[in-house]
Design a protein around this motif. Structure first.
Motif, PDB file in Angstrom:
ATOM      1  N   SER A  16       0.822  -1.224   0.000  1.00 30.39           N
ATOM      2  CA  SER A  16       0.000   0.000   0.000  1.00 30.39           C
ATOM      3  C   SER A  16       0.850   1.266   0.000  1.00 30.39           C
ATOM      4  O   SER A  16       0.334   2.368  -0.192  1.00 30.39           O
ATOM      5  N   SER A  17       2.146   1.120   0.204  1.00 27.12           N
ATOM      6  CA  SER A  17       3.032   2.284   0.267  1.00 27.12           C
ATOM      7  C   SER A  17       3.197   2.919  -1.114  1.00 27.12           C
ATOM      8  O   SER A  17       3.235   2.233  -2.137  1.00 27.12           O
ATOM      9  N   GLU A  18       3.307   4.242  -1.124  1.00 29.04           N
ATOM     10  CA  GLU A  18       3.552   4.950  -2.383  1.00 29.04           C
ATOM     11  C   GLU A  18       4.898   4.561  -2.987  1.00 29.04           C
ATOM     12  O   GLU A  18       5.092   4.658  -4.190  1.00 29.04           O
ATOM     13  N   ALA A  19       5.803   4.135  -2.128  1.00 29.51           N
ATOM     14  CA  ALA A  19       7.151   3.776  -2.606  1.00 29.51           C
ATOM     15  C   ALA A  19       7.229   2.332  -3.104  1.00 29.51           C
ATOM     16  O   ALA A  19       8.291   1.907  -3.570  1.00 29.51           O
ATOM     17  N   TYR A  20       6.124   1.591  -3.033  1.00 31.45           N
ATOM     18  CA  TYR A  20       6.175   0.177  -3.421  1.00 31.45           C
ATOM     19  C   TYR A  20       6.601  -0.028  -4.876  1.00 31.45           C
ATOM     20  O   TYR A  20       7.444  -0.903  -5.143  1.00 31.45           O
ATOM     21  N   PRO A  21       6.086   0.758  -5.841  1.00 31.47           N
ATOM     22  CA  PRO A  21       6.562   0.579  -7.233  1.00 31.47           C
ATOM     23  C   PRO A  21       8.075   0.796  -7.366  1.00 31.47           C
ATOM     24  O   PRO A  21       8.743   0.094  -8.118  1.00 31.47           O
ATOM     25  N   GLN A  22       8.601   1.768  -6.614  1.00 30.19           N
ATOM     26  CA  GLN A  22      10.055   2.002  -6.658  1.00 30.19           C
ATOM     27  C   GLN A  22      10.809   0.815  -6.063  1.00 30.19           C
ATOM     28  O   GLN A  22      11.882   0.438  -6.541  1.00 30.19           O
ATOM     29  N   ALA A  23      10.240   0.223  -5.019  1.00 27.21           N
ATOM     30  CA  ALA A  23      10.857  -0.967  -4.431  1.00 27.21           C
ATOM     31  C   ALA A  23      10.876  -2.108  -5.445  1.00 27.21           C
ATOM     32  O   ALA A  23      11.875  -2.838  -5.565  1.00 27.21           O
ATOM     33  N   LEU A  24       9.771  -2.257  -6.176  1.00 27.23           N
ATOM     34  CA  LEU A  24       9.708  -3.290  -7.210  1.00 27.23           C
ATOM     35  C   LEU A  24      10.765  -3.044  -8.286  1.00 27.23           C
ATOM     36  O   LEU A  24      11.408  -3.985  -8.772  1.00 27.23           O
ATOM     37  N   LEU A  25      10.941  -1.775  -8.653  1.00 27.76           N
ATOM     38  CA  LEU A  25      11.928  -1.438  -9.674  1.00 27.76           C
ATOM     39  C   LEU A  25      13.348  -1.735  -9.178  1.00 27.76           C
ATOM     40  O   LEU A  25      14.185  -2.247  -9.939  1.00 27.76           O
ATOM     41  N   THR A  26      13.607  -1.456  -7.924  1.00 28.18           N
ATOM     42  CA  THR A  26      14.926  -1.765  -7.356  1.00 28.18           C
ATOM     43  C   THR A  26      15.156  -3.267  -7.328  1.00 28.18           C
ATOM     44  O   THR A  26      16.262  -3.745  -7.634  1.00 28.18           O
ATOM     45  N   LEU A  27      14.122  -4.033  -6.983  1.00 28.88           N
ATOM     46  CA  LEU A  27      14.226  -5.489  -7.023  1.00 28.88           C
ATOM     47  C   LEU A  27      14.483  -5.973  -8.447  1.00 28.88           C
ATOM     48  O   LEU A  27      15.303  -6.874  -8.678  1.00 28.88           O
ATOM     49  N   ALA A  28      13.794  -5.351  -9.404  1.00 26.43           N
ATOM     50  CA  ALA A  28      13.987  -5.730 -10.811  1.00 26.43           C
ATOM     51  C   ALA A  28      15.428  -5.476 -11.244  1.00 26.43           C
ATOM     52  O   ALA A  28      16.039  -6.304 -11.939  1.00 26.43           O
ATOM     53  N   ASP A  29      15.970  -4.328 -10.826  1.00 26.25           N
ATOM     54  CA  ASP A  29      17.379  -4.023 -11.158  1.00 26.25           C
ATOM     55  C   ASP A  29      18.310  -5.094 -10.591  1.00 26.25           C
ATOM     56  O   ASP A  29      19.265  -5.518 -11.259  1.00 26.25           O
ATOM     57  N   TYR A  30      18.020  -5.526  -9.376  1.00 30.74           N
ATOM     58  CA  TYR A  30      18.865  -6.541  -8.744  1.00 30.74           C
ATOM     59  C   TYR A  30      18.784  -7.863  -9.507  1.00 30.74           C
ATOM     60  O   TYR A  30      19.815  -8.466  -9.833  1.00 30.74           O
ATOM     61  N   TYR A  31      17.563  -8.307  -9.796  1.00 31.20           N
ATOM     62  CA  TYR A  31      17.407  -9.592 -10.496  1.00 31.20           C
ATOM     63  C   TYR A  31      17.981  -9.529 -11.913  1.00 31.20           C
ATOM     64  O   TYR A  31      18.531 -10.512 -12.418  1.00 31.20           O
ATOM     65  N   GLN A  32      17.863  -8.363 -12.539  1.00 28.03           N
ATOM     66  CA  GLN A  32      18.459  -8.194 -13.873  1.00 28.03           C
ATOM     67  C   GLN A  32      19.979  -8.282 -13.780  1.00 28.03           C
ATOM     68  O   GLN A  32      20.634  -8.901 -14.622  1.00 28.03           O
ATOM     69  N   MET A  33      20.540  -7.694 -12.732  1.00 35.55           N
ATOM     70  CA  MET A  33      21.990  -7.673 -12.549  1.00 35.55           C
ATOM     71  C   MET A  33      22.540  -9.091 -12.387  1.00 35.55           C
ATOM     72  O   MET A  33      23.621  -9.409 -12.889  1.00 35.55           O
ATOM     73  N   ILE A  34      21.789  -9.981 -11.713  1.00 34.46           N
ATOM     74  CA  ILE A  34      22.279 -11.344 -11.483  1.00 34.46           C
ATOM     75  C   ILE A  34      21.789 -12.324 -12.552  1.00 34.46           C
ATOM     76  O   ILE A  34      22.004 -13.535 -12.440  1.00 34.46           O
ATOM     77  N   GLY A  35      21.115 -11.782 -13.594  1.00 29.73           N
ATOM     78  CA  GLY A  35      20.745 -12.620 -14.733  1.00 29.73           C
ATOM     79  C   GLY A  35      19.412 -13.332 -14.620  1.00 29.73           C
ATOM     80  O   GLY A  35      19.091 -14.166 -15.471  1.00 29.73           O
ATOM     81  N   LEU A  36      18.618 -13.024 -13.600  1.00 28.44           N
ATOM     82  CA  LEU A  36      17.279 -13.620 -13.487  1.00 28.44           C
ATOM     83  C   LEU A  36      16.280 -12.704 -14.198  1.00 28.44           C
ATOM     84  O   LEU A  36      15.494 -11.983 -13.573  1.00 28.44           O
ATOM     85  N   TYR A  37      16.322 -12.748 -15.533  1.00 25.59           N
ATOM     86  CA  TYR A  37      15.582 -11.767 -16.330  1.00 25.59           C
ATOM     87  C   TYR A  37      14.066 -11.949 -16.240  1.00 25.59           C
ATOM     88  O   TYR A  37      13.312 -10.970 -16.246  1.00 25.59           O
ATOM     89  N   GLU A  38      13.605 -13.177 -16.145  1.00 22.23           N
ATOM     90  CA  GLU A  38      12.161 -13.403 -16.052  1.00 22.23           C
ATOM     91  C   GLU A  38      11.604 -12.829 -14.753  1.00 22.23           C
ATOM     92  O   GLU A  38      10.532 -12.205 -14.753  1.00 22.23           O
TER      93      GLU A  38
END
Length: 414
Positions: free
Chosen positions: A95-117
């Motif tokens: 419910s936090s306004e920052a949740y989409p940004q948190a998701l984007l940061t998680l996406a950056d992390y998973y992209q960095m380690i090669g978990l693209y899906e």
């Protein structure tokens, strides 16, 4: 800003003890806004551990402030403290306004380690919450680009063009040019390179614009870009080869030779420059210069097959047999053997009337050149001249299969 001066001085001096003392005191005396400003300043100067310490302090004061968790998580990822970062990010409420940004940061992390899906799932979840957010769409386009889905990436980036001002620090036309080029859609890339060059005339952009133009045979355009590039940066070594090739494609061989010799003047250890210079010199009929360039290429790399083959062909064409044999002997000293030289050596020894050596190299060449009719024809007549009729019969039989329409081989067999 005045309160930050002691920190800046300590950071510039690299005095860690002094910096730690000032930070500890500031955590007691400073207000939260100033402390947050200091964390950002420390991050800019590369003092990540100290910045994390301040963010942890602020998180203690404001446990529900999600942005602090995101900032801290991003710094933890930089420090390879993935578990801490993931705990912080996954603790942020949906419910936090920052949740989409948190998701984007998680996406950056998973992209960095090669978990693209997994990264794409996180970005899609964020986009579902804020469908028209340019930063999220751009992040998805970048992910698609990195995973080779160029058409999908280009479609997203083109849709973002009307909102490009919202993407501060991003050159969207250049990104589109890079995406199309990566997918070998050079024709589509060219106008975007031109657009990017209106913003900044950068050497890399000029080179890639030239390369894209070269690929679609716009050689004059490629030459203009490359001449501009080398005027700006004379040490952009890749530009010399591409400029020489573009001129060569237009049969501007003198200009091509000048471009590549300019490149040699800048980088005298690039063997490919010498090879290209040798080829262009041959086209211009400058045989001595060609030989010199080819020898330089081989001196840089004694196993440079392209240069060796062209120099061998040059000697064979001019029937410079002794030099051809000498070249082979020099290469042999370097423990280099190459069967493509054997037919030339066989002919050279034959002309020099060293028939035993000629026969030796004809036999060596025969192993790898049984589908070369021109070589087999020479070999047949050599064998007949040398009285080796049984071996000649075997070679004639091969020629009959290779050239069944050529009656010479059937007549010869009879």
């Amino acid at each position: 800003m005045e309160k930050m001066l002691p920190f800046i001085q300590a950071m510039q001096e690299g005095d860690m003890e002094k910096l730690a003392t000032i930070v500890d005191r500031f955590l007691i005396e400073g207000n939260p806004d100033e402390q947050y400003e200091l964390a950002d300043l420390l991050t800019q100067y590369g003092y990540t551990e100290e910045a994390i310490k301040i963010l942890e302090h602020l998180q203690y004061l404001f446990p529900e402030e999600s942005q602090l968790k995101i900032d801290q998580a991003q710094l933890c990822l930089e420090m390879d403290r993935e578990d801490e970062a993931l705990n912080l990010l996954t603790s942020i409420d949906k419910s936090s306004e920052a949740y989409p940004q948190a998701l984007l940061t998680l996406a950056d992390y998973y992209q960095m380690i090669g978990l693209y899906e997994v990264a794409e799932q996180k970005i899609n979840e964020a986009i579902a919450l804020i469908p028209n957010e340019p930063l999220l769409l751009y992040a998805k386009g970048e992910l698609l680009f990195e995973t080779g889905r160029y058409l999908e990436a280009a479609r997203i980036m083109e849709e973002l063009l009307p909102q490009k001002d919202a993407l501060q620090g991003v050159d969207l036309p250049l990104k589109l040019a890079e995406i199309y080029s990566a997918g070998a859609a050079y024709e589509e890339a060219i106008p975007y390179y031109a657009e990017a060059l209106k913003t900044e005339v950068a050497p890399d952009v000029l080179f890639h614009a030239a390369y894209a133009s070269f690929q679609v045979q716009h050689y004059e355009t490629a030459i203009k870009y490359l001449e501009n590039l080398l005027e700006i940066d004379p040490d952009y070594f890749s530009g010399y080869m591409l400029l020489a090739e573009a001129n060569s494609m237009l049969e501007k061989n003198e200009e091509a030779l000048k471009a590549i010799t300019d490149g040699i003047a800048r980088d005298e250890f690039e063997k490919e420059y010498y090879l290209f210079a040798g080829k262009i010199s041959l086209k211009l009929g400058k045989l001595k210069e060609a030989e010199s360039f080819l020898r330089e290429a081989i001196a840089l790399d004694p196993e440079y097959m392209d240069a060796i083959f062209i120099l061998t062909s040059l000697f064979a064409t001019e029937e410079r047999d002794e030099e051809l044999v000498e070249l082979y002997e020099d290469l042999k000293k370097e423990n280099f053997e190459w069967s493509s030289m054997y037919p030339f050596l066989a002919s050279a020894y034959e002309r020099l009337e060293f028939y035993e050596k000629a026969y030796e190299f004809y036999k060596l060449a025969y192993t790898d050149h049984k589908d070369d009719a021109q070589f087999l024809e020479k070999y047949v007549y050599f064998l007949l001249e040398d009285g080796k009729r049984e071996e000649a019969l075997e070679v004639v039989a091969l020629l009959q299969k290779l050239e069944p329409e050529n009656s010479t081989w059937f007549d010869l067999l009879e």
